[in-house]
Design a protein around this motif. Structure first.
Motif, short mmCIF file in Angstrom:
data_model
loop_
_atom_site.label_atom_id
_atom_site.label_comp_id
_atom_site.label_asym_id
_atom_site.label_seq_id
_atom_site.Cartn_x
_atom_site.Cartn_y
_atom_site.Cartn_z
N LEU A 40 41.98 31.82 41.44
CA LEU A 40 40.57 31.64 41.08
C LEU A 40 40.03 30.29 41.57
O LEU A 40 38.92 30.22 42.10
CB LEU A 40 40.40 31.76 39.56
N ALA A 41 40.85 29.25 41.41
CA ALA A 41 40.39 27.91 41.82
C ALA A 41 40.19 27.85 43.33
O ALA A 41 39.15 27.35 43.81
CB ALA A 41 41.40 26.86 41.36
N THR A 42 41.15 28.35 44.11
CA THR A 42 41.02 28.31 45.57
C THR A 42 39.91 29.25 46.04
O THR A 42 39.18 28.93 46.99
CB THR A 42 42.34 28.67 46.25
N GLY A 43 39.76 30.38 45.37
CA GLY A 43 38.67 31.31 45.70
C GLY A 43 37.31 30.69 45.45
O GLY A 43 36.36 30.89 46.22
N PHE A 44 37.23 29.88 44.38
CA PHE A 44 35.98 29.18 44.08
C PHE A 44 35.62 28.22 45.22
O PHE A 44 34.47 28.17 45.67
CB PHE A 44 36.16 28.42 42.76
N VAL A 45 36.62 27.49 45.72
CA VAL A 45 36.37 26.53 46.82
C VAL A 45 35.98 27.29 48.09
O VAL A 45 35.05 26.88 48.81
CB VAL A 45 37.61 25.65 47.05
N ALA A 87 34.51 30.19 48.33
CA ALA A 87 33.15 30.70 48.17
C ALA A 87 32.12 29.59 48.32
O ALA A 87 31.02 29.79 48.85
CB ALA A 87 33.01 31.37 46.80
N LEU A 88 32.51 28.39 47.87
CA LEU A 88 31.61 27.25 47.94
C LEU A 88 31.35 26.84 49.39
O LEU A 88 30.22 26.52 49.78
CB LEU A 88 32.25 26.08 47.18
N GLU A 89 32.41 26.86 50.21
CA GLU A 89 32.30 26.33 51.57
C GLU A 89 31.91 27.39 52.61
O GLU A 89 31.29 27.07 53.62
CB GLU A 89 33.62 25.67 51.98
N GLY A 90 32.33 28.63 52.42
CA GLY A 90 31.93 29.69 53.34
C GLY A 90 32.95 30.00 54.42
O GLY A 90 33.91 29.26 54.64
N SER A 91 32.69 31.12 55.13
CA SER A 91 33.70 31.65 56.05
C SER A 91 33.91 30.76 57.28
O SER A 91 35.03 30.64 57.78
CB SER A 91 33.29 33.06 56.49
N GLY A 117 39.97 23.83 55.46
CA GLY A 117 39.64 25.23 55.18
C GLY A 117 40.84 26.14 55.38
O GLY A 117 41.09 27.04 54.57
N HIS A 118 41.60 25.90 56.47
CA HIS A 118 42.82 26.68 56.70
C HIS A 118 43.80 26.50 55.54
O HIS A 118 44.43 27.46 55.09
CB HIS A 118 43.49 26.23 58.00
N PHE A 119 43.91 25.25 55.08
CA PHE A 119 44.85 24.94 54.01
C PHE A 119 44.47 25.68 52.71
O PHE A 119 45.31 26.33 52.08
CB PHE A 119 44.89 23.43 53.77
N VAL A 120 43.19 25.59 52.34
CA VAL A 120 42.74 26.25 51.10
C VAL A 120 42.85 27.77 51.26
O VAL A 120 43.24 28.48 50.32
CB VAL A 120 41.30 25.82 50.75
N ASN A 121 42.54 28.26 52.46
CA ASN A 121 42.67 29.70 52.72
C ASN A 121 44.12 30.14 52.53
O ASN A 121 44.41 31.19 51.93
CB ASN A 121 42.20 29.99 54.15
N SER A 122 45.06 29.32 53.03
CA SER A 122 46.48 29.64 52.89
C SER A 122 46.92 29.56 51.43
O SER A 122 47.71 30.38 50.96
CB SER A 122 47.33 28.70 53.74
N LEU A 123 46.41 28.54 50.72
CA LEU A 123 46.72 28.44 49.28
C LEU A 123 46.26 29.71 48.57
O LEU A 123 46.96 30.23 47.68
CB LEU A 123 46.02 27.23 48.67
N HIS A 124 45.06 30.20 48.92
CA HIS A 124 44.53 31.41 48.30
C HIS A 124 45.45 32.60 48.59
O HIS A 124 45.81 33.35 47.69
CB HIS A 124 43.12 31.68 48.86
N LEU A 125 45.87 32.74 49.85
CA LEU A 125 46.75 33.85 50.24
C LEU A 125 48.08 33.79 49.50
O LEU A 125 48.51 34.76 48.88
CB LEU A 125 46.98 33.84 51.75
N TRP A 126 48.74 32.62 49.53
CA TRP A 126 50.09 32.53 48.97
C TRP A 126 50.09 32.56 47.46
O TRP A 126 51.07 33.02 46.85
CB TRP A 126 50.81 31.30 49.53
#
Lengths: 227, 68
Positions: A63-68, A70-74, A83-92
Motif C-alpha cells: 500500500l505504501a509503495t503503491g501510494f508513492v 500513484a503520486l508520481e505517475g507512470s 521510480g524503478h526502485f519503488v516500482n520494484s519494491l511494489h512488485l517484490w
C-alpha cells in the motif's frame, strides 16, 4: 412543572444514542482486551502462526509503495532510478504478500481453521485471496508497457472464453488502472479488516491436540492468554 | 526493423527463460523454484522451534515441579 423536570433529564440520559449503540456494538464484537493482546495461548509459539501477520506486513509495504507510485505517475516509474526502485519494491512486496498468504493458507487448511465457529474467518480469508489475485492481475495491466499490452490481450481471450467479457474490458487501461488503485484495493481492504476483526473476536485456531484456554467461540473469553 | 527496436527484441528474446514440461504441465523454472521454496518454508515453519520456546517449556516444567 418542576416535578417533571428530573424525570425528563433521567429519560434523556437513558435514551440510547447512536454513538452509545455503536460503542456497545464494538465492545460486544471484540472485547477490549482482545484487540491488541500482549499474551497468547502457548500453542501460538510456533512459526506457522507468523505467516498471517507477515502477510499483513507485506500488504502495508504494498500500500505504501503503491501510494508513492500513484503520486508520481507512470512516466516517473519508467524513467527515473528512484521510480524503478519503488516500482520494484511494489512488485517484490506483492510477491512476498502472496507467498506468505499461501503458506498461511496451507497452515490454516491443514489445521482446519474453520473449527470453533470460525467459518466466516475462513471465508473472508478465501475471498480476500481471490480479491488479491484480481488486484495483482489488474496491476499487470497497469504497468503501461508492452508487457501489460500483451497480458491484456491474453486476459481478454480468457475472460471472453468464460463469458464474463461483457461486464468489463481488460483492454481499457483507464478502467483497469482505476480497478487496480481504487476499486479492488477497497474491496481487499474491507475484507482484510473484517478478517482481522474475526480473528481477534474468536482467537487464533488451536492445533488439533491442544486444549484452548477458554471457549474460543465466546467473545468475552476467547483469545485469553496463558503465556 | 529499426535500430531502436533491436534492444527491445534482444531483451525479449533473452527473457524467454527455461521451462519444464511434464505431460500437460508446463511451468517456468523460476516459478517452479518459487513453489519449491514456499513448500520448504512451510515444512520448516512446522518443524523449526520458535525462539524461546525451549526455555519457556523448561520454566513451565520447573513451575510445575515446584507446585508438586
Amino acid at each position: 412543572m418542576t416535578a417533571t423536570k428530573p424525570r425528563t433529564d433521567q429519560a434523556h440520559r437513558e435514551a440510547p444514542s447512536w454513538t452509545s449503540r455503536t460503542r456497545d456494538r464494538v465492545r460486544r464484537t471484540v472485547p477490549e482486551g482482545q484487540w491488541l493482546p500482549d499474551r497468547q495461548p502457548v500453542y501460538v509459539r510456533s512459526w506457522i502462526y507468523v505467516f498471517g501477520v507477515a502477510t499483513l506486513a507485506a500488504l502495508l509495504v504494498v500500500l505504501a509503495t503503491g501510494f508513492v507510485l500513484a503520486l508520481e505517475g507512470s512516466q516517473w516509474w519508467h524513467v527515473s532510478s528512484l521510480g524503478h526502485f519503488v516500482n520494484s519494491l511494489h512488485l517484490w512486496s506483492v510477491e512476498l504478500f502472496f507467498a506468505c498468504m499461501v503458506v498461511h493458507l496451507w497452515g490454516k487448511f491443514f489445521m482446519a481453521a474453520w473449527r470453533g465457529k470460525r467459518a466466516l474467518t475462513w471465508i473472508t480469508g478465501v475471498v480476500c485471496l481471490l480479491g488479491s489475485i484480481g488486484t495483482a492481475f489488474t496491476g499487470y495491466l497497469s504497468q503501461s508497457n508492452f508487457d501489460s499490452q500483451w497480458i491484456s490481450g491474453q486476459a481478454k481471450d480468457g475472460l471472453n472464453a468464460v463469458g464474463v467479457g461483457a461486464f468489463f474490458n481488460v483492454l481499457n487501461p483507464g478502467q483497469m488502472l482505476l480497478w487496480h488503485v481504487v476499486l479492488l484495493p477497497a474491496v481487499v481492504g474491507v475484507l482484510v479488516v473484517a478478517h482481522i476483526v474475526l480473528v481477534r473476536r474468536h482467537g487464533v485456531v488451536p492445533p488439533f491436540d491442544a486444549v484452548p484456554p477458554a471457549d474460543a467461540t465466546d467473545p468475552t473469553t476467547s483469545g485469553e492468554a496463558t503465556r | 526493423m529499426t535500430g531502436s527496436s533491436t534492444p527491445f527484441l534482444q531483451h525479449g528474446a533473452a527473457a524467454v527463460g527455461h521451462y519444464v514440461h511434464w505431460g500437460v504441465i508446463q511451468i517456468s523454472v523460476a516459478n517452479l523454484v518459487i513453489i519449491l521454496v514456499m513448500i520448504a518454508v512451510f515444512v520448516l515453519a512446522l518443524v523449526v522451534p520458535f525462539p524461546g520456546s525451549r526455555s519457556q517449556t523448561r520454566r513451565d516444567q520447573e513451575d510445575s515441579d515446584d507446585r508438586h
